[in-house]
Design an enzyme around this catalytic site. Structure first.
Site: not given
Ligand code: AP5
Ligand code: MG
Length: 191
Positions: A14, A89
């Protein structure tokens, strides 16, 4: 206004795709994960509380993230549109978002959902954990807990938007550029 949700489990790409999409379409990127990490970096009371849950791979309370999104919408009145990443989410967040957008006389145009196998998600996040400094990437148990939270609480958000016929599944494996092309093609037919 053109508002888009980029949806998918942790590690589905994402954030990676959001960067490219906002550059191409001029949308404002709203990532609740990034907003929360900035609260943590600034050591705000909200950040301190959120970190305890994020480090366990658990979601933070709905009212916290809904409040952050509400103020982000208010502080960007000139935006051409918003790209929501990592939000909504939960079903409650989805309902709250619809109401907030309705107040602004706009709505979600489409949810693009990235489809990636669980093994690939874990592999990507473990690899990123070697260098990212993100505490929720360093341990496989926490990564798996995030994926479990996704199945238990977040997957239903896609069902919510399916009721309005707004969900498009996109293959989230392959090269970053190929996935970007698939996402762009879906946006181009709607924007
Ligand atoms: P990346 O692009 O970072 O993927 P992502 O889907 O953004 O993954 P996140 O780790 O950010 O997801 P998340 O949903 O757990 O985190 P968030 O910050 O929202 O890619 C991941 C990796 O893969 C990178 O190294 C990238 O380089 C690699 N990659 C990308 N594309 C690729 C490809 N095609 N091939 C190979 N490799 C690739 O949330 C974190 C925490 O915050 C949650 O756990 C929760 O505690 C809290 N939180 C956030 N939002 C909410 C909400 N709305 N409600 C409640 N809690 C929340
Ligand atoms: Mg992310």
């Amino acid at each position: 206004m053109f508002n888009l949700i980029l949806f998918g489990p942790p590690g589905s790409g994402k954030g990676t795709q959001s960067e490219k999409l906002i550059a191409k379409y001029g949308l404002k990127h709203l990532s609740t994960g990034d907003l929360l990490r900035s609260e943590i970096a600034n050591q705000t009371p909200l950040g301190v509380e959120a970190k305890k849950l994020m480090d366990k791979g658990q979601l933070v309370p709905d009212e916290v993230v809904i409040g952050m999104i509400s103020s982000a919408l208010d502080t960007n009145p000139e935006a051409k549109g918003f790209l929501f990443d990592g939000f909504p989410r939960t079903a409650a967040q989805a309902e709250a978002l619809d109401k907030l957008l309705e107040l602004k006389k706009t709505s979600i145009a489409v949810m693009l959902a990235l489809n990636v196998t669980e093994e690939e998600l874990v592999k990507r996040l473990m690899k990123r954990g070697e260098t990212s400094g993100r505490s929720d990437d360093t341990n496989e148990n926490v990564i798996r807990a995030r994926i479990t939270e996704y199945h238990n609480k977040t997957a239903v958000v896609a069902d919510y938007y399916k009721n309005f016929d707004k969900v498009v599944m996109v293959k989230g494996e392959g090269t970053v550029n190929d996935i970007f092309s698939s996402l762009s093609a879906e946006i181009d037919t709607r924007i």
